[in-house]
Write an enzyme that holds these catalytic residues in place. Structure first.
Site, PDB file in Angstrom:
ATOM      1  N   ASP A   1      -5.219  -3.322   3.414  1.00  0.00           N
ATOM      2  CA  ASP A   1      -6.238  -2.275   3.290  1.00  0.00           C
ATOM      3  C   ASP A   1      -6.674  -2.186   1.825  1.00  0.00           C
ATOM      4  OD1 ASP A   1      -7.440   0.070   5.116  1.00  0.00           O
ATOM      5  OD2 ASP A   1      -7.019   0.915   3.159  1.00  0.00           O
TER       6      ASP A   1
ATOM      7  N   TYR B   1     -13.436   5.085  -1.858  1.00  0.00           N
ATOM      8  CA  TYR B   1     -14.479   4.400  -1.089  1.00  0.00           C
ATOM      9  C   TYR B   1     -15.800   4.424  -1.853  1.00  0.00           C
ATOM     10  CZ  TYR B   1     -11.504   4.104   3.036  1.00  0.00           C
ATOM     11  OH  TYR B   1     -10.485   3.792   3.904  1.00  0.00           O
TER      12      TYR B   1
ATOM     13  N   HIS C   1      -2.769  -2.929  11.670  1.00  0.00           N
ATOM     14  CA  HIS C   1      -3.248  -2.763  10.304  1.00  0.00           C
ATOM     15  C   HIS C   1      -2.143  -2.378   9.325  1.00  0.00           C
ATOM     16  CE1 HIS C   1      -6.279  -2.083   7.267  1.00  0.00           C
ATOM     17  NE2 HIS C   1      -5.930  -0.829   7.117  1.00  0.00           N
TER      18      HIS C   1
END
Length: 374
Positions: free
Chosen positions: A174, A301, A352
């Site tokens: 990630d 982000y 994930h």
């Protein structure tokens, strides 16, 4: 400013009481109009988790475990960085820095620390450094722009240097994959190789003409992500401050935001609890709730979402491909940019959150991957 100081967690009882009060005062929405997770976290599933959070969960167990591992903080470029440092009892252990992502934390690595630092074979031992990303966990929250993955990668190099490590390796998934990739791209001093459980690659036009089964899977996953699974990232990369108010103020809002990804991104048979326990999930959520970092973590982000793009790396790269990764990347796409691919592992199970979901397989992969650069 380069001092490394011990860090001990001691959350006041008043802060835990405030959490319980906020849970008790929750104003719940009506039930979703479907019988699955397709509209988001189902009301009944979240109410069940929150009821346990309120009456059965014990934060002090997690707090004690983290304190027992050895936590530290050091200031890098004006920002306090929190990290766990566990030295192996074996001489010659390979230093390894592992980076978590969103909506994860250092909690992801709790199940692999003992096996990595104290294996039966001393030749497979690692010294572990587990930092919390800026704005995550108990690291500081950047007050200015600029703390993107490239800067974080350089900061990790400074951290390893301060710890006395002149040759080390790095791992991530990630955001941890983006940071670890940035370490490789920038050839951060001391890094001898990297391992990714979320490699970054994209198709070329010719790949779309006659795609292989692996490419068809990857293209389908990319379409699903763009259509149904990327709303969180669009919000966080465009308006992190706006979503942050609810995430910092409402524990149930925060839990619903994160719990959905425990369902969507793990290798499960319909329930997040097929992959992770309630305590694991809540330990992780608490590392967002207690430091009030719903906005600061989302801001990464805004800073760096564009960093999830293929880049050439000359350092040795190892990859472990787990079948339920959000965006599976075929080896063909990866090899274009990772010119020194020393290991590729196709895993049978896992999603994930590789280390969290499949700790034994994850440990085996790191041993095999970094055995080639020791």
């Amino acid at each position: 400013m380069s001092a490394i100081k011990p860090f001990t967690l001691a959350i006041p009882d008043s802060q835990l009481a405030d959490l319980n009060t906020r849970i008790d005062l929750t104003r719940w929405p009506e039930k979703e109009t479907v019988e699955d997770w397709s509209q988001g976290t189902p009301l009944a599933a979240l109410q069940e988790l929150v009821a346990y959070w309120r009456s059965g969960y014990d934060w002090r167990l997690c707090e004690a475990r983290l304190n027992a591992l050895g936590q530290f903080v050091t200031e890098i470029d004006g920002l306090p960085i929190h990290f766990i440092h566990v030295r192996s009892p074996h001489k010659g252990a390979l230093p390894l820095i592992m980076t978590h992502g969103w909506p994860g934390s250092v909690i992801e690595f709790m199940g692999v620390i003992e096996a990595l630092t104290n294996p039966d074979d001393p030749a497979q031992a690692f010294d572990l450094v587990l930092p919390s990303l800026p704005g995550f966990g108990f690291s500081g929250k950047p007050a200015t722009t600029g703390w993107g993955v490239e800067k974080i990668g350089r900061a990790w190099g400074e951290l390893m240097s301060r710890l006395g490590y002149t040759r080390w390796v790095a791992q991530g998934g990630d955001w941890g994959s983006a940071v670890t990739t940035a370490i490789g791209v920038q050839k951060v001093a001391g890094c001898a190789g990297i391992h990714l459980n979320m490699p970054i690659g994209r198709p070329l036009p010719e790949d779309l003409q006659n795609p292989t089964p692996a490419e068809l899977k990857a293209l389908g996953a990319l379409q699903h992500y763009q259509e149904w699974d990327s709303g969180y990232s669009t919000q966080q990369r465009t308006r992190p401050q706006t979503v942050g108010y609810g995430l910092v103020d409402s524990p149930v809002g925060l839990a619903g935001w994160i719990f959905e990804k425990m369902w969507a991104w793990t290798d499960n048979s319909g329930s997040p609890f097929d992959a992770l326990s309630r305590d694991q999930i809540l330990d992780n959520i608490m590392l967002y709730w207690l430091p009030a970092n719903g906005a600061s973590s989302a801001r990464l982000y805004w800073e760096s979402f564009g960093s999830f793009a293929p880049q050439e790396i000359e350092l040795p790269v190892a990859v472990s491909a787990f079948p339920r990764e959000i965006l599976p990347t075929p080896r063909k796409w990866v090899e274009r940019n990772y010119r020194n691919l020393v290991h590729w592992g196709d895993m049978e199970k896992g999603g994930h959150f590789a280390a969290w979901e499949q700790p034994q397989a994850f440990v085996s992969e790191l041993r095999a991957a970094f055995g080639k650069v020791r």
